[in-house]
Design an enzyme around this catalytic site. Structure first.
Site, short mmCIF file in Angstrom:
data_model
loop_
_atom_site.label_atom_id
_atom_site.label_comp_id
_atom_site.label_asym_id
_atom_site.label_seq_id
_atom_site.Cartn_x
_atom_site.Cartn_y
_atom_site.Cartn_z
N GLY A 306 39.17 45.29 37.13
CA GLY A 306 39.14 45.63 35.71
C GLY A 306 39.16 44.36 34.89
O GLY A 306 38.65 43.32 35.31
N GLU A 307 39.73 44.44 33.70
CA GLU A 307 39.85 43.32 32.77
C GLU A 307 38.51 42.86 32.20
O GLU A 307 38.45 41.95 31.40
CB GLU A 307 40.51 42.09 33.44
CG GLU A 307 41.86 42.32 34.04
CD GLU A 307 42.43 41.09 34.73
OE1 GLU A 307 41.78 40.01 34.69
OE2 GLU A 307 43.54 41.18 35.31
N GLY A 308 37.40 43.45 32.63
CA GLY A 308 36.08 42.96 32.29
C GLY A 308 35.58 41.93 33.28
O GLY A 308 34.55 41.28 33.06
#
Length: 339
Positions: A306-308
């Site tokens: 996640g987190e980009g």
């Protein structure tokens, strides 16, 4: 500057549906240039298509990426009360501090590719409601989160990545995917932050309960986002929508970001024309969501952070595509015979 381009979900959907498409003249110019570069036709494969696509959205046949932006949104979910995550909700705020101090993977990837990175924590002390008991958000709360995402996009941005942090949000994303794409609840449930088989079974039941309690979410992107989503998912949707209106190309991240994007796609079938999928994550259902959206991922590296992070890594792919397209010499410029 804070702007309020919409005050209701209906107004948001109207704005999204009315967004202009890519610049056809710029696309033609990019295609013409691509045909003159010092390489055999199609030798750069998908990089050629990416550069032409990017130029068409930026309105130029010879584009450059100068100001990429990564925005990480964080939110807390009331559904964590059902025990769906291997980590407590407090980790969301702890990770926000890590982002702000530059210690996360997304910080390193943003820095590597020259992207400005911003972090937005959305009412972490006020989790969304438990969607197994009713809607996660009111329309007012959803619009507020959409506007946060909308206003987070820098006016100078020429490539956008949105990321997220929120304990419990893989359950939210699974519930949205189930609502929009059907199938069985278990089709969309994965291990998230690392739950065991019993945890997967629990998440599956929670997803089923969520849709049973929120039947209006079925096949309805706006209601799925409101009833089953979280503030960080809504903020990502708002940012992606702002980019669509402003013709800023977007790289979509993993399962959670793709679920948020899917809500936009349901609202308007052209809502994601400015977006490519950065990667296919290791979260089990991500590939199925991308297939439903008609998006072929640029990378597949077994990532599930996640987190980009996956989309941020793909910035380099797009930078390489644009650099070759705009920086290579044409046959005429290089004095090379063409065919």
């Amino acid at each position: 500057m804070t702007i309020t381009p919409f005050a209701t979900l209906a107004a948001f959907k109207t704005l999204l549906a009315g967004a202009c498409g890519p610049d056809t003249a710029a696309r033609a110019a990019a295609e013409e240039r691509n045909g003159q570069l010092t390489k055999p036709p199609g030798a750069l494969g998908r990089l050629e298509d990416l550069a032409i696509w990017y130029g068409s959205w930026r309105g130029t046949g010879r584009p450059a990426i100068k100001a990429p932006q990564v925005i990480v949104f964080a939110g807390n979910h009331g559904v964590t009360a059902q025990g769906v995550s291997a980590f407590p909700a407090e980790v969301t705020e702890q990770m926000v501090l890590n982002f702000q101090h530059g210690g996360a993977a997304i910080n390193q990837l943003s820095k590597t590719f020259g992207a400005k990175m911003d972090v937005y924590a959305l009412s972490l002390d006020r989790p969304t409601a438990d969607f197994t008991q009713g809607p996660a958000m009111s329309e007012e709360e959803l619009v507020e989160a959409l506007l946060t995402g909308w206003n987070a996009v820098d006016a100078s941005t020429d490539l956008l990545v949105t990321g997220e942090m929120g304990i419990g949000n893989t359950t939210s994303a699974a519930a949205i995917a189930h609502a929009l794409f059907g199938g069985e609840p278990g089709d969309w449930v994965g291990r998230g932050t690392g739950v065991d088989d019993a945890g997967v079974a629990l998440k599956t039941r929670v997803v089923a309960d969520g849709l049973a309690q929120n039947p209006k979410a079925r096949g309805n992107g706006a209601e799925a986002l409101r009833c089953l989503g979280g503030r960080e998912l809504a903020a990502m949707a708002g940012a992606i929508a702002r980019a669509r209106v402003d013709r800023i190309p977007v790289i979509i991240d993993g399962f959670i970001c793709s679920a948020a994007a899917a809500c936009l796609h349901q609202m308007s079938d052209t809502a994601l024309d400015h977006a490519v999928a950065g990667h296919n994550s290791a979260e089990a259902a991500h590939g199925r969501v991308l297939s439903a959206l008609g998006k072929e991922p640029l990378l597949s590296l077994g990532m599930r952070l996640g987190e980009g992070s996956g989309a941020a890594l793909a910035i380099g792919i797009l930078q390489g595509a644009v650099a070759c397209h705009s920086g290579m010499a044409t046959f005429a410029e290089a004095g090379v015979a063409n065919g």
